[in-house]
Scaffold this motif. Structure first.
Motif, short mmCIF file in Angstrom:
data_model
loop_
_atom_site.label_atom_id
_atom_site.label_comp_id
_atom_site.label_asym_id
_atom_site.label_seq_id
_atom_site.Cartn_x
_atom_site.Cartn_y
_atom_site.Cartn_z
N VAL A 123 0.81 -1.22 0.00
CA VAL A 123 0.00 0.00 0.00
C VAL A 123 0.85 1.27 0.00
CG1 VAL A 123 -1.82 1.27 1.16
CG2 VAL A 123 -1.86 -1.23 1.16
N VAL A 124 1.81 1.37 0.90
CA VAL A 124 2.61 2.59 0.97
C VAL A 124 3.40 2.85 -0.31
CG1 VAL A 124 4.56 3.69 2.14
CG2 VAL A 124 2.69 2.73 3.49
N PRO A 125 4.07 1.85 -0.91
CA PRO A 125 4.75 2.12 -2.18
C PRO A 125 3.81 2.63 -3.26
CG PRO A 125 5.58 0.08 -1.26
CD PRO A 125 4.41 0.49 -0.40
N HIS A 126 2.59 2.08 -3.33
CA HIS A 126 1.63 2.57 -4.32
C HIS A 126 1.25 4.02 -4.04
CE1 HIS A 126 0.65 -0.86 -6.89
NE2 HIS A 126 0.73 -1.64 -5.82
N LEU A 127 1.06 4.37 -2.78
CA LEU A 127 0.76 5.75 -2.43
C LEU A 127 1.89 6.69 -2.84
CD1 LEU A 127 -0.83 5.40 1.13
CD2 LEU A 127 -2.00 6.20 -0.92
N LEU A 128 3.12 6.29 -2.55
CA LEU A 128 4.27 7.14 -2.87
C LEU A 128 4.42 7.36 -4.37
CD1 LEU A 128 6.90 5.74 -0.33
CD2 LEU A 128 5.60 7.88 -0.16
N VAL A 129 4.26 6.31 -5.15
CA VAL A 129 4.37 6.43 -6.61
C VAL A 129 3.27 7.33 -7.16
CG1 VAL A 129 4.14 5.16 -8.79
CG2 VAL A 129 5.58 4.25 -6.96
N ALA A 130 2.05 7.14 -6.66
CA ALA A 130 0.92 7.94 -7.15
C ALA A 130 1.09 9.41 -6.80
CB ALA A 130 -0.38 7.40 -6.57
N TRP A 131 1.47 9.70 -5.57
CA TRP A 131 1.65 11.10 -5.18
C TRP A 131 2.79 11.76 -5.93
CZ3 TRP A 131 1.00 9.89 0.75
CH2 TRP A 131 -0.37 9.77 1.03
N HIS A 132 3.85 11.01 -6.20
CA HIS A 132 4.96 11.56 -6.98
C HIS A 132 4.50 11.89 -8.40
CE1 HIS A 132 9.02 12.22 -8.43
NE2 HIS A 132 8.80 11.35 -9.41
N ALA A 133 3.73 10.97 -9.01
CA ALA A 133 3.23 11.21 -10.36
C ALA A 133 2.29 12.41 -10.40
CB ALA A 133 2.50 9.95 -10.86
N HIS A 134 1.45 12.54 -9.39
CA HIS A 134 0.51 13.66 -9.32
C HIS A 134 1.27 14.98 -9.22
CE1 HIS A 134 -3.56 15.18 -7.55
NE2 HIS A 134 -2.99 16.08 -8.31
N ASP A 154 0.11 21.41 -12.40
CA ASP A 154 0.50 22.78 -12.73
C ASP A 154 0.94 23.48 -11.45
OD1 ASP A 154 0.62 25.52 -13.29
OD2 ASP A 154 -0.94 25.37 -14.82
N PRO A 155 2.22 23.86 -11.33
CA PRO A 155 2.70 24.45 -10.07
C PRO A 155 2.05 25.79 -9.74
CG PRO A 155 4.35 24.64 -11.80
CD PRO A 155 3.26 23.78 -12.35
N ARG A 156 1.39 26.41 -10.72
CA ARG A 156 0.75 27.71 -10.46
C ARG A 156 -0.67 27.52 -9.94
NH1 ARG A 156 1.82 29.72 -16.41
NH2 ARG A 156 1.15 27.55 -16.64
N SER A 157 -1.49 26.79 -10.69
CA SER A 157 -2.88 26.63 -10.28
C SER A 157 -3.06 25.57 -9.20
CB SER A 157 -3.74 26.27 -11.49
OG SER A 157 -3.31 25.05 -12.08
N ASP A 158 -2.13 24.61 -9.13
CA ASP A 158 -2.26 23.51 -8.16
C ASP A 158 -1.22 23.61 -7.05
OD1 ASP A 158 -4.27 22.46 -9.76
OD2 ASP A 158 -2.87 21.25 -10.93
N ARG A 159 -0.79 24.82 -6.73
CA ARG A 159 0.31 24.99 -5.78
C ARG A 159 0.00 24.36 -4.43
NH1 ARG A 159 1.76 31.04 -4.66
NH2 ARG A 159 1.82 30.93 -6.96
N GLY A 160 -1.20 24.57 -3.92
CA GLY A 160 -1.55 24.03 -2.61
C GLY A 160 -1.57 22.51 -2.60
N VAL A 161 -2.13 21.90 -3.66
CA VAL A 161 -2.16 20.45 -3.76
C VAL A 161 -0.75 19.89 -3.85
CG1 VAL A 161 -2.89 18.51 -5.18
CG2 VAL A 161 -4.45 20.41 -4.79
N VAL A 162 0.08 20.52 -4.67
CA VAL A 162 1.46 20.06 -4.84
C VAL A 162 2.21 20.10 -3.51
CG1 VAL A 162 3.68 20.63 -5.91
CG2 VAL A 162 1.60 20.65 -7.29
N ARG A 163 2.02 21.19 -2.76
CA ARG A 163 2.70 21.31 -1.47
C ARG A 163 2.21 20.25 -0.49
NH1 ARG A 163 1.99 26.28 -0.93
NH2 ARG A 163 0.01 26.23 0.22
N THR A 164 0.90 20.02 -0.43
CA THR A 164 0.36 19.02 0.48
C THR A 164 0.84 17.62 0.11
OG1 THR A 164 -1.61 20.32 1.01
CG2 THR A 164 -1.78 17.94 1.27
#
Length: 228
Positions: free
Chosen positions: A142-153, A158-168
């Protein structure tokens, strides 16, 4: 001992380089299509599904790992599970703050099991008894899948419009990645040189991965596909 002559050094370097040369066939076979890496969710619907699935996984693991603490015999594993549960709970709450809120949509509706299969994975984790089975299920599936998915996301956002999501997601990735190292280390220490213990961990991983594959994955990002 007299110093080596420059020509001796040259011959030694050449011999060393030759010993590390990769064997290559004269006529290698054509490469097959490779997989595309998972990408970032696009659009409100995909974003809500991905963030809601992430919050759901974190909340489920928060409850499961926290529930294991009283019945875990090894002190080090018990401390690890308690910390893991706390961190997962914190990041579940953080992900919830970014759920899309289009008109007429209840944000809570995004937080749900991506499929009946994923709910089955969690149910299988809940009944794990040994620390080896518990750590293998969490830290090798489970944890490796979470890490891969969050890295891909994060990579595709978009670092401008999705800045808060990227930071979280970055904070979640960093915290969970650190705990993954700790948990995998504890698992390897528990297995040691015991072939039966290694086989038990492998059986747990195989069963959970099979369930995830047949149910369509974690539901966090679009799955990678084979490229032509």
């Amino acid at each position: 001992m007299p110093p080596a002559r420059s020509d001796d050094v040259g011959r030694d370097d050449a011999a060393t380089a030759g010993s590390y040369a990769s064997p290559m066939a004269d006529d290698p076979s054509p490469a097959t299509p490779g997989p595309d890496r998972p990408g970032a969710p696009e659009g409100v619907l995909a974003l809500g599904t991905a963030l809601g699935a992430g919050a759901w996984w974190c909340e489920q693991l928060f409850a499961v790992t926290g529930g294991w603490v009283p019945t875990t015999p090894e002190a080090g594993v018990r401390v690890h599970l308690a910390e893991l549960s706390r961190v997962l709970g914190d990041h579940a709450a953080a992900l919830r703050r970014h759920l899309p809120r289009p008109t007429g949509t209840d944000p809570e509706s995004w937080v749900a099991a991506p499929s009946t299969g994923t709910a089955g994975v969690v149910a299988g984790l809940e009944v794990a008894v040994t620390s080896i089975d518990r750590l293998a299920g969490v830290h090798r599936v489970v944890v490796p899948h979470l890490l891969v998915a969050w890295h891909a996301h994060r990579r595709g956002a978009d670092p401008r419009s999705d800045r808060g999501v990227v930071r979280t997601l970055g904070h979640a990735h960093a915290d969970l990645g650190e705990l993954w190292h700790d948990g995998e280390g504890l698992l390897e220490a528990l297995i040691g040189a015991d072939a039966d213990a290694a086989a038990a961990a492998a059986t747990t991983v195989s069963a959970m991965e099979s369930t995830l594959v047949t149910s369509g994955g974690m539901g966090l990002v679009p799955l990678g596909t084979l490229s032509g």
